[in-house]
Design a protein around this motif. Structure first.
Motif, PDB file in Angstrom:
ATOM      1  N   SER A  62      76.439  49.506  39.496  1.00 40.57           N
ATOM      2  CA  SER A  62      75.235  49.971  38.812  1.00 40.57           C
ATOM      3  C   SER A  62      75.156  51.488  38.918  1.00 40.57           C
ATOM      4  O   SER A  62      75.663  52.099  39.848  1.00 40.57           O
ATOM      5  CB  SER A  62      73.998  49.328  39.418  1.00 40.57           C
ATOM      6  N   ILE A  63      74.535  52.060  37.923  1.00 37.90           N
ATOM      7  CA  ILE A  63      74.355  53.513  37.897  1.00 37.90           C
ATOM      8  C   ILE A  63      72.870  53.778  38.033  1.00 37.90           C
ATOM      9  O   ILE A  63      72.074  53.242  37.257  1.00 37.90           O
ATOM     10  CB  ILE A  63      74.886  54.104  36.578  1.00 37.90           C
ATOM     11  N   PRO A  64      72.479  54.563  39.009  1.00 36.67           N
ATOM     12  CA  PRO A  64      71.047  54.837  39.157  1.00 36.67           C
ATOM     13  C   PRO A  64      70.544  55.676  37.982  1.00 36.67           C
ATOM     14  O   PRO A  64      71.175  56.653  37.591  1.00 36.67           O
ATOM     15  CB  PRO A  64      70.958  55.612  40.464  1.00 36.67           C
ATOM     16  N   ILE A  65      69.442  55.260  37.390  1.00 42.40           N
ATOM     17  CA  ILE A  65      68.849  55.974  36.255  1.00 42.40           C
ATOM     18  C   ILE A  65      67.424  56.375  36.639  1.00 42.40           C
ATOM     19  O   ILE A  65      66.591  55.515  36.941  1.00 42.40           O
ATOM     20  CB  ILE A  65      68.838  55.098  34.990  1.00 42.40           C
ATOM     21  N   ALA A  66      67.186  57.645  36.616  1.00 42.68           N
ATOM     22  CA  ALA A  66      65.856  58.169  36.944  1.00 42.68           C
ATOM     23  C   ALA A  66      64.925  57.925  35.764  1.00 42.68           C
ATOM     24  O   ALA A  66      65.373  57.854  34.616  1.00 42.68           O
ATOM     25  CB  ALA A  66      65.947  59.657  37.247  1.00 42.68           C
ATOM     26  N   PRO A  67      63.638  57.791  35.999  1.00 40.38           N
ATOM     27  CA  PRO A  67      62.684  57.569  34.908  1.00 40.38           C
ATOM     28  C   PRO A  67      62.735  58.662  33.832  1.00 40.38           C
ATOM     29  O   PRO A  67      62.640  58.361  32.643  1.00 40.38           O
ATOM     30  CB  PRO A  67      61.322  57.560  35.609  1.00 40.38           C
TER      31      PRO A  67
ATOM     32  N   ALA B  92      64.199  60.431  28.341  1.00 40.10           N
ATOM     33  CA  ALA B  92      65.018  61.281  27.479  1.00 40.10           C
ATOM     34  C   ALA B  92      65.862  60.422  26.538  1.00 40.10           C
ATOM     35  O   ALA B  92      66.001  60.729  25.345  1.00 40.10           O
ATOM     36  CB  ALA B  92      65.912  62.194  28.311  1.00 40.10           C
ATOM     37  N   PHE B  93      66.420  59.341  27.060  1.00 42.11           N
ATOM     38  CA  PHE B  93      67.209  58.431  26.235  1.00 42.11           C
ATOM     39  C   PHE B  93      66.336  57.798  25.142  1.00 42.11           C
ATOM     40  O   PHE B  93      66.733  57.716  23.988  1.00 42.11           O
ATOM     41  CB  PHE B  93      67.851  57.342  27.104  1.00 42.11           C
TER      42      PHE B  93
ATOM     43  N   LEU C 216      65.665  60.209  22.414  1.00 43.73           N
ATOM     44  CA  LEU C 216      66.841  60.322  21.556  1.00 43.73           C
ATOM     45  C   LEU C 216      66.898  59.174  20.554  1.00 43.73           C
ATOM     46  O   LEU C 216      67.151  59.380  19.364  1.00 43.73           O
ATOM     47  CB  LEU C 216      68.106  60.354  22.420  1.00 43.73           C
ATOM     48  N   VAL C 217      66.629  57.967  21.010  1.00 49.37           N
ATOM     49  CA  VAL C 217      66.628  56.801  20.121  1.00 49.37           C
ATOM     50  C   VAL C 217      65.525  56.940  19.075  1.00 49.37           C
ATOM     51  O   VAL C 217      65.739  56.669  17.888  1.00 49.37           O
ATOM     52  CB  VAL C 217      66.475  55.491  20.935  1.00 49.37           C
ATOM     53  N   ARG C 218      64.350  57.366  19.489  1.00 50.56           N
ATOM     54  CA  ARG C 218      63.235  57.556  18.547  1.00 50.56           C
ATOM     55  C   ARG C 218      63.587  58.600  17.489  1.00 50.56           C
ATOM     56  O   ARG C 218      63.298  58.433  16.308  1.00 50.56           O
ATOM     57  CB  ARG C 218      61.978  57.966  19.309  1.00 50.56           C
ATOM     58  N   THR C 219      64.202  59.682  17.923  1.00 51.39           N
ATOM     59  CA  THR C 219      64.605  60.731  16.984  1.00 51.39           C
ATOM     60  C   THR C 219      65.633  60.200  15.993  1.00 51.39           C
ATOM     61  O   THR C 219      65.556  60.482  14.799  1.00 51.39           O
ATOM     62  CB  THR C 219      65.177  61.941  17.747  1.00 51.39           C
ATOM     63  N   ALA C 220      66.576  59.420  16.475  1.00 44.36           N
ATOM     64  CA  ALA C 220      67.586  58.830  15.589  1.00 44.36           C
ATOM     65  C   ALA C 220      66.921  57.919  14.563  1.00 44.36           C
ATOM     66  O   ALA C 220      67.309  57.916  13.381  1.00 44.36           O
ATOM     67  CB  ALA C 220      68.622  58.051  16.403  1.00 44.36           C
TER      68      ALA C 220
END
Length: 118
Positions: free
Chosen positions: A9-14, A19-20, A23-27
């Motif tokens: 697993s890769i730790p993902i900060a809030p 930010a991700f 990015l999806v919303r902008t796309a």
């Protein structure tokens, strides 16, 4: 290489997740906005920008402007703009640098005028 070396697993900060999502919303917005007409308009604008850039690059204009922008006298004038009246303008007419600068500017203005005839 053993499986123990592969992180499970890769730790993902809030803030990374936010930010991700941004990015999806902008796309999505871009996807809704883009159509053939928009793409064609963007292509026309970019073609114009590239032609203009090519024209400017193929002259000495950029080099001259760059050297002029680096002149210490310009920095002084920007920090404390001189007030120049008609008398000051007439006085500058005797300055060789002023004459050359005005000559370049007038030539540019005339070239723009000629270009409007096409």
């Amino acid at each position: 290489m053993e499986n123990d070396d592969i992180p499970t697993s890769i730790p993902i900060a809030p803030e990374d997740m936010e930010a991700f999502l941004d990015l999806v919303r902008t796309a999505r917005i871009m996807q809704d906005y883009m159509n053939d007409q928009t793409a064609r308009g963007i292509a026309e604008i970019m073609a114009t920008v590239f032609r203009l850039t090519n024209s400017v690059i193929s002259t000495d204009l950029i080099d001259v402007l760059e050297r002029g922008m680096q002149d210490p006298e310009l920095d002084k004038a920007l920090l404390d703009p001189p007030k120049v009246g008609l008398g000051g303008l007439l006085k500058q007419m005797g300055n060789e640098d002023f004459q050359k600068g005005m000559g370049v500017m007038l030539t540019l203005v005339k070239a723009i005028g000629r270009a409007t005839e096409d």
